[in-house]
Motif scaffolding. Structure first.
Motif, short mmCIF file in Angstrom:
data_model
loop_
_atom_site.label_atom_id
_atom_site.label_comp_id
_atom_site.label_asym_id
_atom_site.label_seq_id
_atom_site.Cartn_x
_atom_site.Cartn_y
_atom_site.Cartn_z
N UNK A 441 69.36 37.38 125.41
CA UNK A 441 69.85 37.88 124.11
C UNK A 441 70.64 36.81 123.37
N UNK A 442 70.19 35.55 123.53
CA UNK A 442 70.79 34.44 122.82
C UNK A 442 72.03 33.86 123.45
N UNK A 443 72.41 34.29 124.66
CA UNK A 443 73.63 33.83 125.32
C UNK A 443 73.26 33.19 126.65
N UNK A 444 73.94 32.09 126.97
CA UNK A 444 73.69 31.41 128.24
C UNK A 444 74.96 30.82 128.81
N UNK A 484 91.99 30.28 137.92
CA UNK A 484 91.93 28.88 138.35
C UNK A 484 90.70 28.19 137.79
N UNK A 485 89.81 28.94 137.22
CA UNK A 485 88.62 28.38 136.62
C UNK A 485 87.84 29.46 135.89
N UNK A 486 86.95 29.03 135.02
CA UNK A 486 86.15 29.98 134.25
C UNK A 486 84.90 29.27 133.75
N UNK A 487 83.94 30.06 133.32
CA UNK A 487 82.68 29.51 132.83
C UNK A 487 82.68 29.51 131.31
N UNK A 488 82.12 28.47 130.74
CA UNK A 488 81.95 28.41 129.30
C UNK A 488 80.60 28.99 128.91
N UNK A 489 80.55 29.55 127.71
CA UNK A 489 79.33 30.17 127.21
C UNK A 489 78.75 29.34 126.08
N UNK A 490 77.44 29.35 125.96
CA UNK A 490 76.75 28.84 124.77
C UNK A 490 75.99 30.01 124.17
N UNK A 491 76.04 30.13 122.86
CA UNK A 491 75.47 31.33 122.24
C UNK A 491 74.81 31.02 120.92
#
Length: 672
Positions: A441-444, A484-491
């Motif tokens: 749906x356009x998000x990764x 302590x960490x997280x994921x970045x999104x591309x959309x």
């Protein structure tokens, strides 16, 4: 001053006709010197000043009479709404009428703002005339409907009250689309609104695009706003927040009880002390036609009634109801409908590649809000997933790479059916700043960001969705979470950020969908990566809310917001509600409807309970560069928006001729 037939003003040079006649009359005679007459002229010079003034007045009255006649034939208008640019035959008239519940506010004589807008629009448009009429329906997706007469326009459903909110931005875009497609001639767009800020959606990018489009049109387009900004006075609004069916356990009589939670809000613009007055409010409660009354004491601007118990029959597990307040200044927010039924099983599917990461989610999903372990949680490896797995699932938790071409269709079909999906970062996400080609749906997922310093939650939406405050008003401790960490999104899609971290990166986002819920949580629930599992409350509440939404989609009873569903309502059957609504517009009117085995409760949007008005400077900015005029009106006002005043000029002409006749009378002479 504006005119319906401004071309008649070309005859104004005829005002000089009396002067020309006077000059021509003077040229008819030749001057001859005659001693006796020269003596008389010299003797009469003492009276010459008054005679000259009288002659000039006669000439002025004759010119004024001709000017008044020309103005009367040009059909002048008294309203400043049309402005100096008005006049001339209009090819197409487009009407954008806000018919949301707030427009049902009562004014003088019991007339609502909507009734006043329809009446004044009809009078103005009948005066101005047009060869074609178009209505942009604010509540029905902004569709354009054409009419051959003003009468059919005013009688159309697009001019009647509705429970759906207006979206003036989308309506403007629809009007632009109509003009670009049909290419009419001179066009006027009339807007009727109470200037509620929630209906204008000023932050939408549609406004700048529509404004630029109108400026590029080859034909002339003028905008006229009839505004009804009068504030709400002493209004009450009611809303049901929760409906639960519970088996009766503390009584010798077997059966079920319905637990109804509701909010009553008060708005008073008269003074600040009026909001703090203690008021006894009777609430009428109707369940399947059986009525009862609840007395509520209201102090302050809002009160909450938690789980008011209404007894049901022994075998009654499904039905409908409504709560109602007495009539006040806005009747459109005095009732709220609800439906209830036995909820489907709580079945949760977890697709995980790392059980240590999803284990806290499984525990949060397993325990029901009442403390019973009544949920079924199925954990599958990614290679075990197929479309049948999602049958009757209330929630899908996805902790692996995003759905690919083989699995995405099944997940999308599940979402289209109202399913809820929560995506979590896959294991082994790269720390390199590389954008993955995988999208759903356009998000990764983009990359994993690790930090030795704890990352905190900076902002979150406490008014809606998974992190909203509880019904008692207590907020969730989202701000206490540590990562302590997280994921970045591309959309590629326009995401709705529900919570963001220090630095601006999102923690929880929602992807816009037509029905189901799609969420991306950028933090891991692994205790080594975040405090989501240790704190527990935020994670538990968010998961339970997602499950409840999924259960509601699986059942046969639905709570819908008026105007926000695109499904056809032609086959719906009205059980209760607006009896004047036609079947194709049932989705725009509050009430209870049945479609097959499904019961649907339609209610107004939460936006309709927001009373903030659009500031004048923001309104002016929306129409920057466009021919725009505005008139403030009020419900119950007997004045017309546009009035012809040609009779005034005819009276002025007659008056000028009478004065001219009096001045032409010969002076009386004294007798000997």
């Amino acid at each position: 001053m504006s005119f319906l037939q401004p071309w008649m003003l070309a005859a104004l040079p005829l005002v000089a006709l009396p002067i020309l006649i006077h000059l021509i009359n003077q040229w008819r005679y030749q001057t001859r010197q005659w001693g006796a007459m020269m003596f008389l002229l010299t003797a009469n010079r003492m009276n010459r000043g008054f005679a000259r003034i009288r002659q000039w007045l006669i000439l002025a009255m004759r010119a004024a009479a001709i000017a008044a006649l020309v103005f009367a034939i040009a059909r002048p208008l008294s309203s400043g709404l049309i402005g100096l640019t008005g006049g001339g035959e209009v090819d197409t008239t487009i009407v954008l009428l806000d018919r949301s519940p707030s427009m049902q506010q009562l004014g003088a004589g019991g007339e609502t703002k909507l009734d006043a807008a329809r009446r004044q629009l009809a009078t103005a448009l009948q005066t101005l005339g047009s060869s074609h009429w178009v209505a942009i329906d604010a509540a029905d997706g902004g569709g354009a409907m054409s009419f051959d007469s003003l009468e059919s326009l005013m009688a159309s459903p697009a001019m009647q009250p509705a429970s759906a909110s207006a979206d003036l931005a989308s309506m403007m875009q629809s009007a632009l689309d109509y003009l670009q497609t049909n290419k009419p001639g001179q066009t006027e767009i009339w807007i009727g609104s109470d200037l509620r800020q929630s209906d204008w959606n000023t932050e939408s990018g549609i406004w700048s695009v529509a404004r630029e489009g109108f400026e590029k049109l080859p034909q002339t387009v003028r905008f006229h706003l009839l505004a009804y900004p009068q504030p709400t006075e002493k209004n009450l609004a009611i809303r049901v927040t929760e409906v639960l069916r519970e088996a009766r356990t503390d009584s010798a009589i077997a059966g079920n009880d319905l637990l109804i939670s509701m909010q009553i809000a008060r708005v008073s613009n008269s003074n600040d002390t009026a909001v703090n007055e203690k008021v006894d409010v009777p609430v009428q409660i109707e369940v399947d036609g059986v009525r009862s009354e609840l007395a509520v004491t209201l102090i302050g601007s809002q009160t909450e009634i938690r789980r008011h118990r209404v007894p049901l029959g022994k075998d009654q597990i499904r039905g409908w109801g409504r709560v109602t307040l007495s009539s006040d200044s806005i009747n459109g927010d005095n009732e709220y409908y609800f439906v209830f039924d036995e909820l489907p099983p709580r079945r949760i599917v977890v697709i995980a590649e790392d059980r240590s990461t999803t284990r806290p989610l499984e525990i949060a999903a397993l325990i029901a809000p009442d403390g019973s372990a009544s949920s079924t949680v199925e954990v599958l490896a990614p290679d075990q997933f197929d479309s049948l797995v999602l049958d009757s699932a209330a929630l899908l938790l996805w902790q692996t790479t995003l759905p690919d071409s083989s699995t995405a269709p099944a997940v999308k079909a599940y979402i289209d059916g109202g399913g809820q999906v929560l995506f979590l970062p896959p294991s082994g996400l790269s720390t390199n700043n590389a954008v993955s080609n995988e999208r759903f749906l356009g998000v990764g997922w983009q990359q994993w960001v690790g930090s030795e310093v704890k990352v905190m939650v900076e902002n979150w939406r406490g008014d809606q969705d998974l992190f909203a405050a509880t019904s008692s008003g207590a907020g969730l401790p989202v701000g206490q979470l540590e990562l302590s960490g997280y994921a970045k999104l591309s959309s590629d899609a326009e995401l709705s950020t529900l919570a963001s971290l220090t630095g601006g990166d999102p923690l929880l986002v929602r992807v816009p969908t037509s029905r189901g819920g799609v969420y991306f949580l950028t933090a891991s629930t692994d205790p080594r990566q975040s405090s989501l599992a240790d704190s527990g409350i935020v994670l538990f509440v968010a998961v339970q809310r997602a499950i409840e939404r999924g259960q509601a989609a699986l059942g046969n009873t639905f709570q819908r917001t008026a105007g926000e569903s695109s499904e056809s309502t032609a086959n719906w059957r009205r059980i209760t509600g607006n009896t004047e609504a036609i079947s194709t517009q049932f989705g725009l009117h509050a009430g209870i409807y049945q479609s097959g085995d499904q019961l649907l409760a339609i209610n107004r949007s939460t936006r309709e309970d927001q009373t903030d008005l659009l500031p004048d400077e923001k309104l002016a900015n929306l129409f920057t560069g466009l021919p725009f005029s505005r008139v403030n009106e009020s419900a119950g006002s007997l004045s017309g928006v546009v009035r012809e005043v040609w009779r005034l000029f005819l009276v002025s002409m007659i008056g000028a001729l009478l004065v001219e006749a009096v001045l032409c009378l010969p002076r009386r002479t004294r007798g000997n």
